[in-house]
Design a protein around this motif. Structure first.
Motif, mmCIF file in Angstrom:
data_model
loop_
_atom_site.group_PDB
_atom_site.id
_atom_site.type_symbol
_atom_site.label_atom_id
_atom_site.label_comp_id
_atom_site.label_asym_id
_atom_site.label_seq_id
_atom_site.Cartn_x
_atom_site.Cartn_y
_atom_site.Cartn_z
ATOM 1 N N ARG A 118 58.282 74.221 20.224
ATOM 2 C CA ARG A 118 56.984 74.172 19.517
ATOM 3 C C ARG A 118 57.052 73.269 18.284
ATOM 4 O O ARG A 118 56.105 72.548 17.976
ATOM 5 C CB ARG A 118 56.561 75.579 19.098
ATOM 6 C CG ARG A 118 55.900 76.354 20.185
ATOM 7 C CD ARG A 118 55.229 77.615 19.632
ATOM 8 N NE ARG A 118 54.583 78.324 20.705
ATOM 9 C CZ ARG A 118 54.908 79.540 21.101
ATOM 10 N NH1 ARG A 118 55.863 80.215 20.483
ATOM 11 N NH2 ARG A 118 54.260 80.108 22.097
ATOM 12 N N TYR A 121 57.134 69.702 19.627
ATOM 13 C CA TYR A 121 55.933 69.347 20.393
ATOM 14 C C TYR A 121 54.801 70.324 20.084
ATOM 15 O O TYR A 121 54.611 71.313 20.789
ATOM 16 C CB TYR A 121 56.243 69.347 21.905
ATOM 17 C CG TYR A 121 57.385 68.451 22.239
ATOM 18 C CD1 TYR A 121 57.235 67.065 22.200
ATOM 19 C CD2 TYR A 121 58.630 68.979 22.565
ATOM 20 C CE1 TYR A 121 58.305 66.234 22.482
ATOM 21 C CE2 TYR A 121 59.692 68.150 22.834
ATOM 22 C CZ TYR A 121 59.529 66.773 22.789
ATOM 23 O OH TYR A 121 60.587 65.950 23.054
ATOM 24 N N LEU A 124 52.515 71.826 22.817
ATOM 25 C CA LEU A 124 53.100 72.668 23.871
ATOM 26 C C LEU A 124 52.049 73.588 24.474
ATOM 27 O O LEU A 124 51.337 74.293 23.756
ATOM 28 C CB LEU A 124 54.249 73.507 23.310
ATOM 29 C CG LEU A 124 54.935 74.444 24.311
ATOM 30 C CD1 LEU A 124 55.677 73.640 25.385
ATOM 31 C CD2 LEU A 124 55.895 75.387 23.591
ATOM 32 N N ALA A 133 54.337 69.617 27.436
ATOM 33 C CA ALA A 133 53.878 68.990 26.202
ATOM 34 C C ALA A 133 53.762 67.497 26.440
ATOM 35 O O ALA A 133 54.528 66.916 27.223
ATOM 36 C CB ALA A 133 54.857 69.266 25.065
#
Length: 171
Positions: A118, A121, A124, A133
């Protein structure tokens, strides 16, 4: 007698006499091309998303194609290193390096936590099997197996994938 084995040279007598043999050492190459480690932004090693079959085979990285040309366009290929991917009518649309030590340019690989993914990206999207992602600044996506809906708190990436919008073969 002189032998070279895996880069080491051994000298000894011949089997028929105690005299050293008058031969040159034999060189054995132990150089092995390292496996690619960077997955993305648009390829892995010499293989690139969007390559056609002839271009992919010309890289020397493809061991076999199993193009099915069925309606969803889910052909497969296997790389010489053992990893696999998907094709759509002969075009490379997904690269799945298996459990190799591949990492995205942002440092995500097998063993990364959902929090690490997370952070790398923010786009996500958690899926039912694979989560995905967008690849920053490119028209491709990363897939993350092991991170999914209703995952355990300690979920980690178990496999990576790089794919484009023509990949219709995974969820």
């Amino acid at each position: 007698m002189t032998f070279a084995l895996l880069g080491a040279v051994f000298t000894g007598a011949t089997a028929c006499s105690d005299e050293p043999a008058a031969t040159s050492p034999v060189a054995v190459s132990t150089t092995v091309a390292p496996a690619p480690t960077a997955l993305g932004p648009l390829g892995f090693g010499k293989l690139r998303l969007g390559m056609n079959r002839a271009e992919a085979e010309a890289t020397g990285e493809i061991a076999a194609f199993a193009d099915t040309n069925d309606p969803p366009g889910c052909g497969r290929y296997t790389a010489r290193a053992g990893w696999q991917g998907f094709t759509n009518n002969g075009e490379i649309v997904a690269i799945m390096p298996g459990r190799l030590a591949a990492r995205t340019p942002e440092g995500i690989g097998v063993g990364s936590t959902v929090d690490e993914v997370r952070a790398a990206y923010p786009t996500l999207e958690i899926g039912y099997n694979w989560s995905s992602a967008a690849v920053p600044d490119h028209s491709a996506h990363y897939g993350f197996l092991g991170i999914y809906r209703n995952m355990p708190a300690d979920a980690k990436v178990t496999q990576l994938m790089l794919y484009n919008d023509r990949d219709t073969c995974h969820n």
